[in-house]
Design a protein around this motif. Structure first.
Motif, mmCIF file in Angstrom:
data_model
loop_
_atom_site.group_PDB
_atom_site.id
_atom_site.type_symbol
_atom_site.label_atom_id
_atom_site.label_comp_id
_atom_site.label_asym_id
_atom_site.label_seq_id
_atom_site.Cartn_x
_atom_site.Cartn_y
_atom_site.Cartn_z
ATOM 1 N N ASN A 176 -2.105 -4.548 -5.968
ATOM 2 C CA ASN A 176 -1.609 -4.946 -4.661
ATOM 3 C C ASN A 176 -2.826 -5.404 -3.854
ATOM 4 O O ASN A 176 -3.654 -4.583 -3.450
ATOM 5 N N LYS A 201 -3.105 -5.208 2.599
ATOM 6 C CA LYS A 201 -3.315 -3.988 3.383
ATOM 7 C C LYS A 201 -2.015 -3.217 3.607
ATOM 8 O O LYS A 201 -2.025 -2.189 4.298
ATOM 9 N N ALA A 202 -0.897 -3.695 3.043
ATOM 10 C CA ALA A 202 0.406 -3.048 3.238
ATOM 11 C C ALA A 202 0.937 -2.502 1.929
ATOM 12 O O ALA A 202 0.652 -3.032 0.855
ATOM 13 N N GLU A 203 1.717 -1.430 1.999
ATOM 14 C CA GLU A 203 2.355 -0.902 0.795
ATOM 15 C C GLU A 203 3.405 -1.899 0.306
ATOM 16 O O GLU A 203 4.099 -2.525 1.103
ATOM 17 N N LYS A 204 3.516 -2.049 -1.013
ATOM 18 C CA LYS A 204 4.445 -3.007 -1.590
ATOM 19 C C LYS A 204 5.325 -2.339 -2.650
ATOM 20 O O LYS A 204 4.868 -1.438 -3.376
ATOM 21 N N GLU A 205 6.566 -2.807 -2.730
ATOM 22 C CA GLU A 205 7.485 -2.361 -3.776
ATOM 23 C C GLU A 205 7.902 -3.605 -4.549
ATOM 24 O O GLU A 205 8.531 -4.512 -3.995
ATOM 25 N N LYS A 253 6.047 1.049 -6.769
ATOM 26 C CA LYS A 253 5.469 1.200 -5.436
ATOM 27 C C LYS A 253 3.945 1.213 -5.545
ATOM 28 O O LYS A 253 3.379 2.015 -6.280
ATOM 29 N N LEU A 254 3.317 0.326 -4.802
ATOM 30 C CA LEU A 254 1.860 0.222 -4.812
ATOM 31 C C LEU A 254 1.318 0.350 -3.393
ATOM 32 O O LEU A 254 1.727 -0.377 -2.483
ATOM 33 N N LYS A 255 0.364 1.265 -3.227
ATOM 34 C CA LYS A 255 -0.282 1.449 -1.934
ATOM 35 C C LYS A 255 -1.211 0.256 -1.654
ATOM 36 O O LYS A 255 -1.506 -0.531 -2.562
ATOM 37 N N PRO A 256 -1.678 0.119 -0.427
ATOM 38 C CA PRO A 256 -2.629 -0.956 -0.148
ATOM 39 C C PRO A 256 -3.820 -0.910 -1.110
ATOM 40 O O PRO A 256 -4.414 0.146 -1.320
ATOM 41 N N TRP A 257 -4.103 -2.032 -1.739
ATOM 42 C CA TRP A 257 -5.239 -2.207 -2.651
ATOM 43 C C TRP A 257 -5.130 -1.342 -3.912
ATOM 44 O O TRP A 257 -6.104 -1.211 -4.648
ATOM 45 N N GLU A 258 -3.976 -0.780 -4.186
ATOM 46 C CA GLU A 258 -3.824 0.035 -5.405
ATOM 47 C C GLU A 258 -3.778 -0.867 -6.637
ATOM 48 O O GLU A 258 -3.201 -1.954 -6.603
#
Length: 459
Positions: free
Chosen positions: A412, A415-419, A446-451
């Motif tokens: 990801n 800077k935002a969480e993404k699904e 589900k991926l956290k910011p920069w995960e």
């Protein structure tokens, strides 16, 4: 009785001779094993290489070759196979900018900067690197010399002249004077100076500063003379593809570097990486490859640390330099979570950090690069296949494959969480934590910011 004593003596003599012979063979065998353990550089070695750049002056409080030599076993733990030393030559005094001067203002191409130690100290460094399976490349500055290099007075025709017939500095680099590559004698003198380090100090190649500022035909003239039947590693600070046809092995990945900076700042999205990757076959030969980095000496000192430029995305983009086709670079201090611009012209040591997070990350990534052929990145690089996700502007997902080995990278880059959904099915190992992960193309991830995730095949 005498015969018996003679017999015993003879047997004892034969036993001692046997022991001596065996001992000599063992010593010889050890020497053969020691020599065989370090193989000369070949192009194949670059497939799994990590490059480590050393700024000798700032590497340690001592700022010496000996201090670098002492740390080579720790550098090896990072998976490093190529050690790049910034210029180690005496620095010009005339027109010096400030303090100790710039390493790139060279007074003697065959000399050693006394700040760093002696020629013997440098030889010990190279020997220790080789014992640890690490190749050594020197920084070569062909475009210019210091104003007090002996050539300036001995061979003024070896330098460029301005419209008034005077020697001049390139750009605003007032501490150096531009060389004239139309002069054949100068070219041969420079090639001889480069060979000196290959032959007398057994270095394994060069990183060539501002390589595109020097005529391509010089490098093409120099390469076969320098190699002389052996393979050497030639890294060019350039993005000119023509330099890799007959001269250099690898170029700089400046374009990708700037894209990563812009994505971290929110100025660009993943589409910029896709455009970049799509452009490579149009600009470069199939066996060309790049040096990928989040920092180096220029970026750290002049553009800012990776933390200034990339913020929370530092680790993710460091991982990307290992997982995309190419060879990754660590600039000394990055493994220490070092977050300060090193001064360039004066003494300014790196701070060592026993609790560094990135050292563990780099060690793990080094293991990935060395052991998993799906991340081979040089002339025989593993294939790269972009995977379409449900949000391709935010999520970068791709597959790397070589022979029967395949692996995946998902990140990801926002800077935002993404699904999102990613077209991967099966059970894989998350390389960074060794946990098994089951994937289904229909399942939302589900991926956290920069995960990020590095997925490798289960063994």
């Amino acid at each position: 009785m005498i015969k018996k004593i003679i017999g015993v003596s003879l047997v004892a003599g034969l036993f001692l001779a046997s022991c001596t012979t065996k001992k000599e063979e063992t010593t010889e065998d050890k020497e053969i094993t020691k020599e065989a353990a370090f193989l000369p550089f070949t192009a194949d070695m670059a497939e799994t290489s990590v490059v480590y750049e050393v700024n000798v002056r700032q590497f340690s409080p001592e700022g010496t070759f000996a201090a670098v030599t002492k740390e080579i076993p720790n550098i090896k733990k990072l998976g490093v196979k190529i050690l790049w030393l910034m210029p180690i030559y005496p620095i010009g005094v005339e027109n010096r900018k400030e303090g100790l001067g710039s390493y790139y203002s060279i007074k003697d191409y065959r000399g050693i900067n006394p700040e760093f130690g002696t020629a013997d100290d440098f030889k010990k460094l190279v020997d220790e690197a080789h014992k640890n399976g690490i190749y050594v490349i020197m920084d070569w500055v062909a475009n210019h010399t210091a104003w007090d290099h002996p050539w300036v007075k001995q061979h003024p025709d070896w330098y460029e002249k301005d419209k008034n017939g005077k020697m001049h500095s390139p750009y605003d680099w007032t501490d150096v004077v531009a060389l004239n590559f139309d002069n054949k004698e100068m070219r041969q003198a420079m090639i001889a100076d480069m060979k000196y380090w290959l032959d007398d100090f057994k270095v394994d190649g060069f990183r060539c500063d501002m390589a595109h500022e020097v005529p391509t035909n010089f490098w093409e003239e120099a390469k076969p003379q320098l190699a002389n039947g052996r393979e050497i590693f030639m890294l060019g600070e350039t993005e000119n593809a023509d330099l890799l046809v007959n001269a250099f092995d690898a170029a700089y990945g400046w374009e990708l570097h700037h894209i990563m900076n812009d994505i971290a700042k929110g100025k660009k999205n993943v589409s910029a990486i896709d455009t970049y990757m799509d452009s490579i076959p149009k600009k470069w030969q199939a066996d060309d490859y790049k040096l990928l980095f989040t920092s180096n000496h220029d970026e750290n000192s002049w553009a800012g640390t990776e933390y200034e430029r990339m913020g929370d995305a530092v680790e993710t983009f460091a991982v990307l330099t290992y997982t995309l086709p190419g060879i990754p670079l660590i600039y000394n201090g990055q493994e220490e979570d070092f977050n300060r611009r090193l001064k360039f012209f004066v003494k300014d040591s790196i701070d060592r950090n026993p609790n560094s997070k990135m050292r563990g990350v780099y060690e793990k990534l080094g293991e990935l690069k060395v052991t998993n052929e799906a991340f081979n990145g040089a002339k025989k690089a593993a294939s790269y296949e972009r995977l379409k996700t449900s949000d391709d502007k935010a999520i970068l997902a791709f597959k790397r494959k070589k022979n029967t080995t395949e692996a995946y990278f998902i990140a990801n880059l926002t800077k935002a969480e993404k699904e999102v959904t990613v077209p991967i099915n099966g059970v894989y190992k998350n390389f960074m934590n060794n946990e098994n992960v089951t994937f289904d193309a229909a399942t939302k991830l589900k991926l956290k910011p920069w995960e990020y995730l590095i997925l490798v095949q289960k063994k």
